[in-house]
Design an enzyme around this catalytic site. Structure first.
Site, short mmCIF file in Angstrom:
data_model
loop_
_atom_site.label_atom_id
_atom_site.label_comp_id
_atom_site.label_asym_id
_atom_site.label_seq_id
_atom_site.Cartn_x
_atom_site.Cartn_y
_atom_site.Cartn_z
N LEU A 125 6.70 -3.80 -15.89
CA LEU A 125 7.69 -2.49 -15.79
C LEU A 125 8.63 -2.80 -14.58
O LEU A 125 9.86 -2.62 -15.06
CB LEU A 125 6.70 -1.30 -15.62
CG LEU A 125 7.63 -0.12 -15.35
CD1 LEU A 125 8.58 0.30 -16.40
CD2 LEU A 125 6.80 1.28 -15.01
N HIS A 294 -0.57 8.62 -1.90
CA HIS A 294 -1.24 7.50 -2.83
C HIS A 294 -0.35 7.06 -3.95
O HIS A 294 0.00 7.95 -4.81
CB HIS A 294 -2.51 7.87 -3.46
CG HIS A 294 -3.72 7.23 -2.87
ND1 HIS A 294 -4.52 7.78 -1.74
CD2 HIS A 294 -4.41 6.11 -3.20
CE1 HIS A 294 -5.56 6.84 -1.30
NE2 HIS A 294 -5.46 6.04 -2.18
N SER A 345 -3.33 12.80 -3.03
CA SER A 345 -3.00 12.37 -4.30
C SER A 345 -1.69 12.84 -4.59
O SER A 345 -1.08 13.83 -4.13
CB SER A 345 -4.05 12.89 -5.16
OG SER A 345 -3.72 12.80 -6.64
N GLU A 531 -7.14 2.79 5.06
CA GLU A 531 -6.86 4.04 4.60
C GLU A 531 -7.41 5.35 5.37
O GLU A 531 -8.54 5.77 5.10
CB GLU A 531 -7.15 4.30 3.17
CG GLU A 531 -6.76 3.20 2.26
CD GLU A 531 -7.02 3.18 0.92
OE1 GLU A 531 -6.64 4.48 0.09
OE2 GLU A 531 -7.52 2.49 0.08
N ASP A 703 14.12 -7.38 -15.33
CA ASP A 703 13.07 -6.90 -15.57
C ASP A 703 12.58 -5.97 -14.42
O ASP A 703 11.53 -5.53 -14.28
CB ASP A 703 11.87 -7.96 -15.77
CG ASP A 703 11.85 -9.01 -14.65
OD1 ASP A 703 12.47 -8.92 -13.63
OD2 ASP A 703 11.09 -9.89 -15.13
N SER A 705 14.36 -3.51 -13.39
CA SER A 705 14.96 -2.01 -13.96
C SER A 705 13.85 -1.14 -14.48
O SER A 705 13.04 -1.60 -15.34
CB SER A 705 15.95 -2.37 -15.00
OG SER A 705 17.16 -3.16 -14.44
N THR A 708 13.69 -0.95 -18.37
CA THR A 708 13.16 -2.05 -19.27
C THR A 708 11.58 -1.95 -19.32
O THR A 708 11.03 -1.68 -18.26
CB THR A 708 13.81 -3.48 -19.15
OG1 THR A 708 13.38 -3.69 -17.49
CG2 THR A 708 15.28 -3.26 -19.05
#
Length: 772
Positions: A125, A294, A345, A531, A703, A705, A708
């Site tokens: 992605l 997160h 979250s 964390e 790719d 972006s 797309t």
């Protein structure tokens, strides 16, 4: 306790688990005739002696050493890189920024974060980036590097190799004490870059292909920042971000003393810290910010590599500042780094039972019908992609507001302090009469339950404080029994995996951990190797600030920088630990882990404040394991259908699209992981617009972006397809467009080494119109 019975499905899953474990053990035995081959890395820029100074700007000679029979390799020859000319007579800092691709594999590899079997990468992605900031005093001697990387976390192996390569190029300029590597914690990046067995198993093997890609990208970003250094100024601002987070373990948070909770208006840290960097002429260089959230807006059903909500914030900021550039290009760098996000979250609609719609915000995150697997947090969008963009845009807008109004200049010296610490054996002085200790690593039952952001695959429940005879017996038969010492040390955690007592083929968890503080004037960046929960972060900030003040450095601003240098799971407060939800079960060094870190970071703060950093013990060096479990997914030759070539169009684009629609083309594909070896092409796709005036095609998207998508569909015997989508934005200009595909195929001839060959292809031209 009532006798437990198992359904047919549970019985079958248990059988599969036992079978898979037996196969894994057998494979490990075959893969490792000898185990424990380690190399104590001398890539820190210091010799292997306890008396080595750790002050910024110090140098040391290298020499041979031996430790307990383990091999310590000689440092590689130092090839010094000439310093860029520095102008010394000014008020401020030398500032350099750099950004480089560190995406790694986007296929045939697990995504790191959810530990969900089958959540492997199947396309991209967005690209993942390493964003580096080099800051130096006017004379160029004292300096620091902060790198925010779009990955799940920084592994110890990754950091050691980066330091090794920096030492090879720059000598002692960039070292273990003044280089901070921080992961954004996206759960949609590739795994496979770890050396400790728990993480190697979660990654389904070590991927040298991805490891090399990440190391190269991180080092390249630092090199770019080093070259781009120029005199400038840093400004700081802080502000509250609303509507972006919830506490995903509120019942654990309530375990903290009421008097402590009353001092805060929220059960999450809502404050964002922003650094604005510009040169002496006012030209903007970059933004570096910290915020606790997160990056799990993209849930565990996702298979596309991406940088999640924090990456989307970076994307928006950089696109605004680098106008006219494609994503990932341009001089301006904006990093949104992680903070104390352990119990935070972005799924702000909260946990609900997906089968009934009722709330499951309870101590066990469980539903009356279906149990924990039905309890999932979502929101705020209609799907995970929309949620990612909504949260990312909230973060971006607040950062922009703070950035634009930042006027408080950061001034003062740069100092760095670092130690390696054996976290399994830290004695904490609680008061004048009582001490406690940390434990060997172990994971509790609730670790296997997962969270409301991604539940576990087996029927474990958060908040479990009593072990199960069945699972205990199964563990004992396969891995051996945990010692009474480790069980007693971790109480009330019921131990599921006694990782600190498991050493084959390599230790399952790290013993040696980095603690580090870097100060820029009155700003102290604490580099946290895991964390921290909300309250853990608050306690650490308060303790470090008090230590500075006690030793003469008052009004320090303390930043928690998360997931730095080595990954050690979670760190809860002692009180939260008693509830044994997911975060507590994943606090691997026991109930006093936070107290140990507070003591250690106070020690670093005191050393900085009293100018005694040079007297700090460097601590025991971490190992660097050479032989790791390789990925079990084989490399096979790519093949095309008879009569077809790589890149041939199988499903063409339509002749015409309106804005808001999706242009889609499917090509004969090849495995995208090949492109992590042969980087001839820097993108898997482009969207290009035909410009009549120049009679040429101009790239408008790649790719990286967010408009797309690149999907890879794996077939049989090396056959595959690649589908490229362009979600046409409302801002698209009417005109003629095409989509191009860039790939690499693996060619394998009998008894010959494999060859990676580049190819490219293009769709037919199509028209984009604003309306019919």
């Amino acid at each position: 306790m009532a006798k437990r019975t198992f359904s047919m499905l549970e019985t079958f899953l248990i059988f599969l688990l036992v079978l898979m474990t037996a196969i894994t053990v057998a494979l490990l035995s075959l893969l490792f005739i000898t185990s424990g081959t380690i190399e104590n890395h001398k890539d820190s820029g210091f010799p292997s002696t306890q008396s080595s100074p750790t002050t910024v700007g110090s140098t040391a000679s290298q020499g041979p050493a031996h430790t307990n029979g383990a091999t310590i390799t000689q440092a590689p020859p130092v090839v010094s890189t000439p310093e860029p000319p520095l102008f010394q007579n000014f008020s401020g800092y030398h500032i350099g920024v750099g950004r480089a691709d560190c995406t790694g594999q986007v296929a045939d590899i697990n995504l790191m974060g959810y530990s969900k079997t089958g959540q492997n990468a199947r396309g991209i992605l967005t690209r993942l980036y390493s964003r580096a900031f080099v800051i130096a005093e006017p004379d160029g001697l004292n300096r620091m590097v902060f790198v925010s990387v779009d990955i799940g976390m920084v592994s110890q192996r990754l950091r050691l190799e980066v330091l090794n390569r920096l030492q090879s190029k720059y000598g002692s300029l960039y070292r273990r004490d003044n280089v901070v590597l921080s992961g954004t914690h996206t759960h949609s990046g590739p795994a496979g870059f770890f050396q400790y067995t728990v993480f190697v198993i979660a990654s389904e093997g070590f991927s040298n292909r991805t490891f090399e890609y990440m190391v190269t990208g991180i080092v390249k970003s630092i090199e770019m920042a080093h070259r781009n250094m120029k005199p400038g100024k840093i400004f700081i601002n802080k502000g509250i971000v609303e509507g972006a987070q919830i506490n995903r373990s509120p019942s654990s948070y309530l375990q903290n003393p009421e008097s402590e909770r009353a001092r805060y208006s929220s059960n999450t840290d809502k404050e964002m810290v922003v650094l604005k960097m510009q040169d002496l002429n006012g030209a903007e260089l970059g933004l570096l910010s910290w915020f606790a959230i997160h990056p799990v807006s993209m849930n565990n059903s996702n298979h596309l590599v991406n940088s999640d909500n924090m990456g989307y914030a970076s994307y928006l900021f950089e696109q605004e500042k680098n106008k006219g550039y494609l994503p990932g290009q341009g001089p301006y760098v904006a990093a949104f780094a992680s903070s104390n996000l352990g119990d935070v979250s972005p799924n702000v609609l909260g946990p609900r039972c997906i089968n009934t719609g009722e709330s499951c915000d309870n101590a066990n995150s469980s539903c009356p019908i279906g149990g924990p697997s039905m309890c999932i947090a979502v929101g705020p969008g209609q799907d995970m992609l929309q949620s990612t963009q909504i949260i990312g845009r909230i973060i971006y807008r607040k950062a922009k507001e703070l950035y634009d109004s930042a006027s408080q200049e950061v001034t003062g010296p740069l100092v760095a302090a670092h130690q390696w610490v054996n976290m399994t054996d830290v004695t904490i002085q609680l008061n004048s009469t009582h001490t406690v200790k940390t434990c060997k690593p172990a994971l509790g039952y609730s670790f296997a339950a997962g969270t409301i952001d991604g539940f576990g695959s087996l029927n474990f429940t958060q908040g479990t404080t009593v072990g199960d005879p069945f699972w205990d017996s199964l563990r004992d038969q396969i891995l051996g029994k945990p010692s009474e010492e480790i069980k007693e040390c971790h109480k009330p955690k019921p131990i599921l995996l006694h990782t600190g007592e498991l050493t084959k083929p390599h230790p399952w968890h790290p013993d040696i951990v980095d603690v580090q503080i870097v100060t820029i004037g009155y700003l102290a960046i604490t580099a946290i190797p895991g964390e921290f929960t909300t309250m853990s972060g608050r306690r650490l900030r308060e303790a470090v600030q008090a230590e500075f003040a006690t030793n003469g450095m008052e009004n320090m601003t303390i930043v928690i920088s998360g997931l730095c240098n080595v990954y050690t799971h979670y760190i809860t407060t002692f009180e939260e630990y008693q509830a044994q939800r997911y975060e507590a079960a994943s606090t691997i060094y026991g109930p006093h882990t936070l107290s140990a870190y507070i003591q250690l970071f106070r020690g670093l703060a005191k050393a900085i404040a009293t100018d005694t950093v040079a007297n700090l013990s460097r601590g025991p060096e971490p190992p660097f394991f050479k032989q790791l479990i390789a990925s079990l997914i084989p490399n096979i030759a790519d093949r095309t259908p008879i009569g077809k070539n790589f890149g041939d169009v199988l499903q063409p684009a339509q002749p015409t699209y309106r804005v808001g629609e999706v242009a889609e083309v499917t090509f004969v594909g090849a495995n995208p992981k090949n492109s992590a070896e042969n980087q001839t092409h820097q993108t898997f796709l482009t969207v290009e617009k035909y410009e009549v005036t120049s009679a040429s095609w101009q790239t408008v998207h790649n790719d990286a972006s967010w408009e797309t998508r690149f999907y890879w569909h794996k077939g049989l015997l090396g056959h595959s397809n690649a589908t490229i989508q362009w979600h046409i934005p409302d801002t698209a200009q009417p005109g003629i467009y095409r989509i191009r595909y860039f790939g690499h195929s693996r060619k394998q001839e009998f008894l010959k080494p494999a060859v990676i060959l580049p190819f490219e292809s293009a769709s037919s031209a199509f028209e984009v119109v604003t309306a019919w």
